[in-house]
Scaffold this motif. Structure first.
Motif, PDB file in Angstrom:
ATOM      1  N   GLU A  56      69.590  10.447  75.138  1.00 31.55           N
ATOM      2  CA  GLU A  56      67.994  10.742  75.505  1.00 31.55           C
ATOM      3  C   GLU A  56      67.434  11.874  76.495  1.00 31.55           C
ATOM      4  O   GLU A  56      67.556  13.109  76.434  1.00 31.55           O
ATOM      5  CB  GLU A  56      67.187   9.482  75.627  1.00 31.55           C
ATOM      6  N   PHE A  81      62.124  28.596  78.863  1.00 34.11           N
ATOM      7  CA  PHE A  81      61.844  29.107  80.693  1.00 34.11           C
ATOM      8  C   PHE A  81      62.315  29.058  81.456  1.00 34.11           C
ATOM      9  O   PHE A  81      62.336  30.153  82.427  1.00 34.11           O
ATOM     10  CB  PHE A  81      60.652  27.612  80.682  1.00 34.11           C
ATOM     11  N   GLU A 141      58.704   7.864  72.049  1.00 33.18           N
ATOM     12  CA  GLU A 141      57.991   8.874  73.199  1.00 33.18           C
ATOM     13  C   GLU A 141      58.971   9.507  74.093  1.00 33.18           C
ATOM     14  O   GLU A 141      58.897  10.344  74.838  1.00 33.18           O
ATOM     15  CB  GLU A 141      57.168   7.529  74.303  1.00 33.18           C
ATOM     16  N   GLY A 142      60.124   9.721  73.925  1.00 32.90           N
ATOM     17  CA  GLY A 142      60.958  10.498  74.533  1.00 32.90           C
ATOM     18  C   GLY A 142      62.176  11.668  73.547  1.00 32.90           C
ATOM     19  O   GLY A 142      62.294  12.563  74.536  1.00 32.90           O
ATOM     20  N   LEU A 143      61.354  11.924  73.427  1.00 35.27           N
ATOM     21  CA  LEU A 143      61.270  13.347  71.938  1.00 35.27           C
ATOM     22  C   LEU A 143      60.599  14.438  73.136  1.00 35.27           C
ATOM     23  O   LEU A 143      60.080  14.448  74.438  1.00 35.27           O
ATOM     24  CB  LEU A 143      60.283  13.028  71.016  1.00 35.27           C
ATOM     25  N   LYS A 144      61.193  15.234  72.689  1.00 36.36           N
ATOM     26  CA  LYS A 144      60.612  17.268  73.963  1.00 36.36           C
ATOM     27  C   LYS A 144      59.098  17.247  73.062  1.00 36.36           C
ATOM     28  O   LYS A 144      58.994  17.432  71.736  1.00 36.36           O
ATOM     29  CB  LYS A 144      61.544  17.989  74.050  1.00 36.36           C
ATOM     30  N   GLY A 145      58.591  17.887  73.712  1.00 37.02           N
ATOM     31  CA  GLY A 145      57.064  17.859  73.883  1.00 37.02           C
ATOM     32  C   GLY A 145      56.698  16.451  73.650  1.00 37.02           C
ATOM     33  O   GLY A 145      55.191  16.616  73.590  1.00 37.02           O
ATOM     34  N   VAL A 146      56.668  15.199  74.353  1.00 35.01           N
ATOM     35  CA  VAL A 146      55.763  14.071  74.909  1.00 35.01           C
ATOM     36  C   VAL A 146      55.959  14.006  76.362  1.00 35.01           C
ATOM     37  O   VAL A 146      56.566  14.262  76.887  1.00 35.01           O
ATOM     38  CB  VAL A 146      56.242  12.790  74.300  1.00 35.01           C
ATOM     39  N   LEU A 173      54.811  23.466  78.342  1.00 34.43           N
ATOM     40  CA  LEU A 173      55.199  23.405  77.091  1.00 34.43           C
ATOM     41  C   LEU A 173      53.854  24.268  76.659  1.00 34.43           C
ATOM     42  O   LEU A 173      52.945  23.487  76.864  1.00 34.43           O
ATOM     43  CB  LEU A 173      55.848  22.325  75.798  1.00 34.43           C
ATOM     44  N   GLU A 203      66.888  18.610  66.231  1.00 31.53           N
ATOM     45  CA  GLU A 203      66.788  18.698  68.069  1.00 31.53           C
ATOM     46  C   GLU A 203      66.003  18.084  68.682  1.00 31.53           C
ATOM     47  O   GLU A 203      65.960  18.395  69.743  1.00 31.53           O
ATOM     48  CB  GLU A 203      66.044  19.875  67.858  1.00 31.53           C
ATOM     49  N   ARG A 204      64.897  17.631  68.382  1.00 34.58           N
ATOM     50  CA  ARG A 204      64.610  16.163  68.893  1.00 34.58           C
ATOM     51  C   ARG A 204      62.712  16.733  69.667  1.00 34.58           C
ATOM     52  O   ARG A 204      63.517  16.412  70.845  1.00 34.58           O
ATOM     53  CB  ARG A 204      65.460  15.694  69.931  1.00 34.58           C
ATOM     54  N   TRP A 205      62.305  18.012  68.707  1.00 35.26           N
ATOM     55  CA  TRP A 205      61.832  17.901  69.361  1.00 35.26           C
ATOM     56  C   TRP A 205      60.459  17.893  68.785  1.00 35.26           C
ATOM     57  O   TRP A 205      60.320  16.944  67.167  1.00 35.26           O
ATOM     58  CB  TRP A 205      61.224  19.782  68.785  1.00 35.26           C
TER      59      TRP A 205
END
Lengths: 287, 489
Positions: A263, A274, B254-259, B285, B356-358
């Motif tokens: 993670e 970016f 809650e550990g995903l990218k975008g949170v 983002l 990809e964990r987004w």
């Protein structure tokens, strides 16, 4: 924003860069005036710096300090626009904001043999920990790794604190191979009470994988994305033993065997696109 | 009142004046302020609606007890400078509170005009006077005899700034320590530009500095200095650090990218100006479909910010109904006008992501409202079989904050509740003599004006405390002050 003109900012600004030394192709050592931080810092703590208007807040480990001179040492690897700006500073330039020391100080375990494992610029993160351990009389062995001889930093400083085992991926200095191989060999021969690790996430994950089956307590210093550094934003959340922790107030050091490295590694990639854009923007502006 | 030209009947005939706003479609794509502000003409008409009640109940509704009828009267007479003097005497940050106070539950809720029709627009008039004063370089600096006492304030948010202003007006030398690189606290990093322009906050701060308040940014109490250092170097300390730590939902994903936490999302945009990336270096983002979880002011700020960053869909997910939304009524109606979608009585179960964990969506369940819970609000109960996924690429979690352990863990002698909040007596004093506390770090997550109310009230009790205690400048104190760089006597 014109906060340069604001007196309250000026009052706390003016962190002069005393020296800027290039340690390797992309790693620089900056000695910076920050008397309050220098007086209060302990091993394992970090600062957040902000170069000036529009600049990012960047967390950096305090590699060393001199309370008498009121200076701290920051070791910066130029990996993106903001870190490139920092290493581009000259002696006499100023960093607008330096806040710290942040994070909990290292838990220094002085029993038996302590192995400090560092990769790349992680050497500068490990140095104050090893220094603190050595000062308390611990038997410190450092395993230091880098891609190639030219990218080794802090080898002399770490060697001065105890035995140093140097490894390079290409064999141009020390033994050939990864730090984890050297660590496994070492632990096979000599029992260690505790292992500290700092460096790229894949390295720290691999170190944890070596020490876990041997049941050796392992402490890692994590480097997640961070904004304020005081617990306010939660951007630096990491999962440790299934629980959400904030690296800035609960860390940056955690028990390696509980850390969800997948993670952490994944979240560090949030802004990769970016970063590319920022660098292109710089090239265009410069071109 | 003999000097007022209008009769009560004439006053009653005037309808509440609307706040002029910028066009909803245009403003939802820009960060310019939504409320344009009253003109002098509108302000005069609105002030004439005030009945100047003998028993001014509106004042009871104000946490800082602004003398509302008197400043209304001065507006009506056209003496705006006099109105400003009255306002500033009671309220250190009127340009802020005129914009962000929940007037509908405070002063305006108790206005007698509200019993039949609409209350006087006290908040809009407060803002009008504060803005007029800014434009006319009105200041209320009156020379005060220095008391020779030093007070440290921890945190330059609304509570700390208010206390600093009040203490400074009483002649005490005040130093405010702020952890971030700019003062203002939530006013700077949290509340967006379209609701509270940063320049207004900085103006208010400059006004306090003109009073003699010193603000030191980039100092973290509990790290750079300890509370004990400040106790040695100052005669009293006011802890107003806010609540701080964002809460998450403890649901999968809650550990995903975008949170983001709302704090992080808003800080990146408001404090770090990431909307201007790459000219400003901090990225954020830009979600195309953004879900904000929560129903308070912070949630509404976040969802309206998402629209302004270009989101095609910006959705509030809130587990209770519209009547239970804790946000200010005006913010909810502005959000409606701007096209924010409200998914009400919907409770999140998990955040879903791709390989990809987004983030790809929020799995939710509909709720029905049961009996009131301990907070007095009706408890949301999941409706079986109503599970579904709201597709999105960005999730902002805005479900409140909890106590920040940074200061308290470094000061184990400081008494805290089992949830980490500071315990203060009715004077605002903690268990440590001379150490006072107020705002969110005592009361839990609340509002700007309640923190300001604490700051004002406790500044008074600090002043009393200082008068009742002797000045002690011993060698220990001199040494701490000089060694720690906390100033000299």
């Amino acid at each position: 924003m014109n906060d340069q003109q604001n007196t309250w900012v000026m009052a706390a600004s003016g962190h002069e860069v005393i020296t800027n030394t290039q340690l390797s192709q992309d790693v620089h050592k900056l000695v910076v005036t920050a008397p309050r931080v220098a007086a209060a810092r302990l091993p394992g703590q970090f600062v957040i710096v902000r170069l000036g208007d529009g600049a990012e807040r960047i967390p950096l480990t305090i590699a060393d300090s001199n309370a008498e001179n009121g200076t701290i040492v920051l070791v910066v690897q130029a990996v993106g626009k903001s870190t490139s700006d920092l290493v581009g500073l000259s002696a006499g330039d100023h960093i607008h904001d330096v806040v710290g020391p942040l994070g909990r100080p290292s838990d220094l375990v002085v029993e038996g043999t302590v192995v400090c494992v560092a990769g790349g610029v992680g050497a500068a993160v490990m140095y104050p920990i090893a220094q603190g351990l050595a000062a308390l009389g611990a038997d410190v062995i450092t395993v230091l790794g880098a891609r190639t001889a030219a990218s080794v930093v802090y080898a002399d400083e770490l060697a001065a604190l105890g035995e140093l085992i140097l490894c390079t991926d290409d064999g141009t200095a020390g033994r050939t191979g990864f730090v984890t191989d050297a660590l496994a060999d070492l632990l096979g021969k000599r029992p260690a009470a505790v292992v500290y690790a700092a460096g790229p996430v894949p390295m720290m994950r691999a170190v944890a994988a070596v020490t876990q089956p041997r049941d050796v307590r392992t402490i890692v210093s994590l480097n997640p994305i961070m904004v304020d550094g005081t617990g306010m934003c939660g951007g630096c959340r990491v999962t440790v033993d299934g629980k959400m922790r904030f690296a800035c107030v609960d860390g940056p050091e955690f028990d390696a065997h509980g850390v969800d490295f997948d993670e952490l590694d994944d979240r560090l990639g949030t802004y990769r696109e970016f970063e590319r854009q920022a660098m292109t923007h710089v090239c265009r502006s410069a071109g | 009142m003999t000097d007022r030209p209008l009769s009560k009947r004439e006053r009653l005939k005037i309808d509440r004046q609307e706040m002029p706003t910028s066009d909803a479609a245009e403003r939802s794509r820009s960060f310019t302020e939504v409320n344009v502000g009253f003109t002098e003409q509108i302000a005069l008409l609105e002030a004439q609606r005030c009945l100047d009640c003998k028993r001014a109940t509106c004042v009871d509704g104000c946490p800082v007890s602004v003398d509302i009828p008197s400043f209304m009267g001065e507006i009506e007479r056209g003496d705006l400078a006099a109105a400003a003097r009255i306002l500033f005497a009671d309220n250190s940050l009127p340009a802020v509170t005129g914009r962000v106070c929940p007037q509908e539950t405070q002063c305006e809720a108790l206005c007698v005009r509200g019993r039949k029709g609409a209350p006087v627009a006290i908040g809009h008039l407060e803002r009008f006077i504060a803005d007029w004063a800014r434009g006319h370089h009105h200041d209320d600096v009156a020379a005060v005899e220095p008391s020779g006492r030093r007070v440290a304030v921890i945190g330059a948010g609304p509570g700390g700034l208010t206390a600093a202003g009040e203490l400074s007006r009483r002649g005490h030398a005040v130093t405010v320590f702020e952890a971030l690189h700019l003062p203002g606290g939530v006013l700077s990093y949290g509340i967006p530009e379209f609701r509270l322009p940063n320049e207004i906050v900085m103006d208010e701060v400059r006004r306090l500095e003109a009073l003699g308040v010193q603000i030191e940014c980039n100092v973290v109490i509990g790290r750079t200095y300890t509370l004990e250092d400040l106790q040695a170097g100052f005669d009293a300390v006011f802890v107003s650090v806010g609540a701080g730590l964002p809460m998450f939902l403890d649901i999968p994903g809650e550990g995903l990218k975008g949170v983001y936490s709302a704090n992080e999302y808003l800080t990146r945009i408001n404090l770090m100006q990431s909307y201007a990336f790459p000219d400003a270096n901090t990225p954020v983002l830009h979600g195309d479909r953004v879900v904000v979880i929560g129903g308070g002011n912070v949630a509404i700020d976040a969802v309206r910010t998402a629209l302004r960053l270009g989101a095609h869909e910006a959705t509030i997910v809130y587990r209770r109904g519209r009547n239970e939304l804790p946000a200010r009524v005006e913010e909810v109606s502005h959000a409606d006008e701007e096209g924010v979608r409200f998914q009400l009585q919907v409770s999140p179960l998990a955040i879903e992501g791709n390989d990809e964990r987004w983030v790809t969506g929020v799995r939710c369940v509909d709720t029905e409202l049961g009996e009131p819970d301990e907070s007095g609000r009706r408890r949301p109960m999941p409706i079986e079989g109503s599970e579904r996924v709201i597709p999105c690429d960005t999730v902002v979690v805005a479900v409140g904050t909890r106590a920040n352990p940074l200061l308290t863990s470094a000061s184990p002698n400081l008494a805290v509740t089992n949830r980490g909040y500071l315990i203060a007596d009715d004077r605002g004093m903690t268990n440590l003599p001379g150490v006072f506390a107020g705002g969110d770090i005592v009361r839990g997550s609340a509002t700007v004006i309640l923190a300001m109310g604490d700051g004002k009230r406790i500044a008074g009790t600090i002043d009393e405390y200082l008068h009742a205690t002797a000045v002690t400048i011993d060698s220990h104190r001199r040494r701490v002050m000089s060694e720690k760089g906390l100033g000299t006597w």
